[in-house]
Write a protein that holds these residues in place. Structure first.
Motif, short mmCIF file in Angstrom:
data_model
loop_
_atom_site.label_atom_id
_atom_site.label_comp_id
_atom_site.label_asym_id
_atom_site.label_seq_id
_atom_site.Cartn_x
_atom_site.Cartn_y
_atom_site.Cartn_z
N ALA A 152 0.83 -1.21 0.00
CA ALA A 152 0.00 0.00 0.00
C ALA A 152 0.86 1.25 0.00
N VAL A 153 2.00 1.21 0.70
CA VAL A 153 2.90 2.36 0.75
C VAL A 153 3.66 2.51 -0.56
N LEU A 154 4.17 1.40 -1.09
CA LEU A 154 4.99 1.45 -2.31
C LEU A 154 4.15 1.54 -3.57
N GLY A 155 2.90 1.06 -3.48
CA GLY A 155 2.03 1.06 -4.65
C GLY A 155 1.94 -0.33 -5.26
N PRO A 156 0.79 -0.66 -5.91
CA PRO A 156 0.63 -1.97 -6.53
C PRO A 156 1.67 -2.21 -7.62
N GLY A 157 2.05 -3.42 -7.77
CA GLY A 157 3.03 -3.77 -8.80
C GLY A 157 3.79 -5.03 -8.40
#
Length: 661
Positions: A152-157
């Motif tokens: 959630a902090v780094l972003g989906p991927g």
């Protein structure tokens, strides 16, 4: 001959012996489940790596007109999904991505987690405290929730999912490796390495890391499966692989809405995940065993409960069986790679009731293996009893069922092992261990068994037995531990006691006390004792008869005082000459020249002939029988030092010739 040539000749057999040990691939192939895992995983990896070369449809190409075609449809071996994309193509490319992410995340977690565990376990103190508190903070969160928070902090991927999964699995490696390192950091071999001048980094790398490597491998194999499942879980939730990219988890997520109308869309990637995870786990177990040096020497990780019996020859029942134990033609071999080590090559022993028989010989002569074979305790594999009988009151111990054998062990036949510190359980008090031995053979309550344990500790002359019964083995001295081992062996009043060098590691004073204790208990309990030692001084104290063993065979047997006063076999003479005498300080100790022969390459004829000063050419051919050389005296020698007055010396040569025919 030069020293270099001699060294080369000696090194050649050693190199041959090393090369004859089973190779890693052979050991792995012998483990059928591990071999199955290797085959399945290899096929999956090869197909995934060959994805660009295979004639597959583009994995992201949609065809709405061909949506939800069933498996085996024309042009689509595994069917199509809800957008008409070829499932086989997406499965191969998705497996490629899932394997790459799972293996990469596992290696990252294993590297940093193992490094933290090694440093914290070896350094200890404040370093250990700070590192482990940080690990505890990570473990305080449910790992899947922590992974979700990181994504959630780094972003989906997919790459961010890799980082998240690697981080949440670092504590698993750190705590496991730290615990093992703590146990190794204070071991004697580490202290010896410090004494040799090794620095901390080199010491951890060369002394501790090889010992924890099998644990890292098995943990890594398990974690790869978890990583793939966790990656699939994040992709299933939409936080891993992003459309149109496919991995096994995203394929599962896309197929969940079609579970009832087109279940194959989700079942196919689910089966692939199962195959990958199961094959990795099976292969990891096999690799862990291959890395175990004991396995490479022939001792499997899971020996059977009793020695395998593969008798090529079964001698007839002895005519007289009035003794406590009769051993007839006992043969035990160890198969290691292509080599067969004949540790016991046909031993005949008769142990009379209440008799103490000494079994003497150099280290490696087969004494302990003989004792373990009698109780069917030789680990199988690699050991196996290939011939002979072990008779106890008309019953062949080697033919007993498992239940009968369990009742015999510790009951009628008991054993004292060489090192009580390793034979006693380190996590139980000595009182509990004695009580356990009592309750295994007697219908007593726990309180009654404990009371008997205290009485036995008093009987073996341990002071303050009530308090000592509550002690752990490491809290007792060597002499006390040996007394505890004797108490456990005598707890059920056995009729046969096998004492395997019980005084080797004790000082002279304690040794004398233990010998007197054994002799007194033998007469009080009416127990026959097979006393194994390499010390003739000990034999002269308590043994009525003595059997001398060399290269797995008995070479001389007779009454103790007769053998000590006038040995018949040159080997016995040499052993006695090695014993120092206090009343003759100027006496020269005559060491035996040479070394015992390797048990996988025993020479023809007399095994002692290469070291014997009396050897003749006929000593190196044929089988030399154990013949009577004097009344009550037996020797396996063509030219004994003592001969029967009624039997000329040539009689032994004639017997040898008949045996060779």
């Amino acid at each position: 001959m030069s020293v270099a040539e001699e060294t080369g000749e000696e090194a050649a057999p050693a190199a041959a012996a090393r090369s004859s040990r089973p190779a890693s691939w052979r050991l792995l192939a012998n483990n059928r489940l591990a071999a199955l895992g290797l085959v399945l995983l290899s096929l999956v990896v090869l197909v995934a790596l060959a994805a660009p070369l295979l004639p597959l449809a583009p994995p992201d190409a949609t065809a709405p007109a061909e949506r939800l075609q069933r498996p085996l449809a024309e042009g689509h071996l595994l069917g199509t999904d809800h957008l008409g994309r070829d499932i086989l193509s997406r499965l191969v490319w998705g497996t490629r991505i899932s394997l790459a992410v799972g293996i990469s995340a596992s290696l990252i977690a294993a590297f940093f987690g193992s490094l933290i565990g090694l440093v914290a376990g070896y350094a200890g103190g404040r370093t250990d405290h700070l590192m482990m508190r940080g690990i505890d903070m990570l473990m305080a969160f449910p790992y899947i929730l922590l992974a979700l928070a990181i994504v959630a902090v780094l972003g989906p991927g997919l790459l961010n999912a890799l980082y998240a999964i690697a981080v949440v699995n670092i504590p698993f490696f750190a705590r496991n490796i730290r615990g093992i390192t703590l146990g190794l950091a204070r071991r004697d071999f580490v202290e010896a390495a410090k004494l040799s001048g090794k620095g901390p980094i080199r010491l951890v790398a060369t002394e501790i890391f090889p010992n924890v490597l099998p644990t890292i491998v098995i943990a890594l194999s398990t974690t790869v499966g978890w990583m793939i499942l966790e990656t699939a879980g994040l992709s299933f939730l939409g936080l891993g692989a992003q459309p149109p990219q496919a991995d096994l988890g995203s394929m599962l997520g896309e197929g969940r809405k079609l579970l009832f109308t087109a279940p194959y869309v989700s079942i196919i990637p689910g089966v692939m995940i199962f195959i990958i995870v199961m094959s990795i786990n099976l292969l990891g177990d096999g690799i862990r065993d291959v890395l175990d040096p004991r396995l490479r020497s022939g001792a499997l990780a899971h020996p059977s409960a009793r020695t395998q019996v593969k008798r090529r020859n079964v001698p007839e029942m002895p005519a007289e069986q009035d003794g406590a134990l009769d051993v007839v033609g006992l043969q035990t071999e160890f198969s290691i790679g292509r080599d067969v080590f004949r540790a016991v090559g046909g031993v005949d022993l008769r142990l009379g009731k209440e008799e103490c028989l000494g079994l003497v010989g150099e280290s490696g002569s087969g004494k302990s293996v003989t004792a373990l074979s009698i109780a069917s305790l030789v680990p199988s594999p690699p050991g196996a009893i290939v011939g002979g009988r072990v008779m106890r009151e008309g019953r062949d111990v080697l033919e007993m069922r498992d239940g009968e054998l369990r009742r015999l062990r510790g009951g009628e036949i008991s054993m004292i092992f060489q090192d009580p510190l390793s034979s006693l359980h380190p996590l139980f008090t000595v009182g509990d261990q004695i009580a356990e031995a009592v309750r295994a053979h007697q219908p007593l309550s726990r309180a009654e068994a404990w009371a008997k344990a205290v009485d036995l500790l008093a009987a073996v002359q341990i002071p303050n037995p009530k308090e000592r019964a509550k002690s752990y083995p490491h809290e007792l001295s060597g002499g006390m531990r040996q007394r505890v081992a004797i108490a456990i062996a005598l707890v059920n009043e056995p009729e046969v006691l096998i004492a395997d060098e019980p005084t080797t590691a004790l000082d002279v004073t304690v040794q004398a006390q233990v010998l007197k204790l054994l002799d007194d208990l033998r007469h009080e309990k009416h127990t026959a004792v097979l006393f194994i030692t390499h010390d003739f001084g000990v034999v002269s104290e308590i043994c009525e008869r003595v059997a001398v063993m060399y290269a797995g065979r008995i070479v001389e047997m007779g009454r103790t005082e007769e053998v000590l006063d006038a040995p018949a076999h040159p080997y016995t003479r040499k052993l006695i000459d090695c014993v120092p005498l206090l009343d003759d300080p100027d006496r020269r100790l005559d060491a035996i020249e040479g070394l015992p022969p390797p048990l996988n390459r025993l020479p023809e004829g007399c095994a002692f002939a290469p070291r014997c000063p009396r050897a003749q050419p006929d000593c190196r051919a044929g089988d030399i029988p154990l013949a009577e050389v004097a009344p009550g005296r037996m020797a396996r020698c063509l030219y004994p030092l003592v001969e029967d007055a009624d039997a000329p010396a040539d009689a032994h040569v004639d017997a040898h010739a008949e045996a060779g025919q």
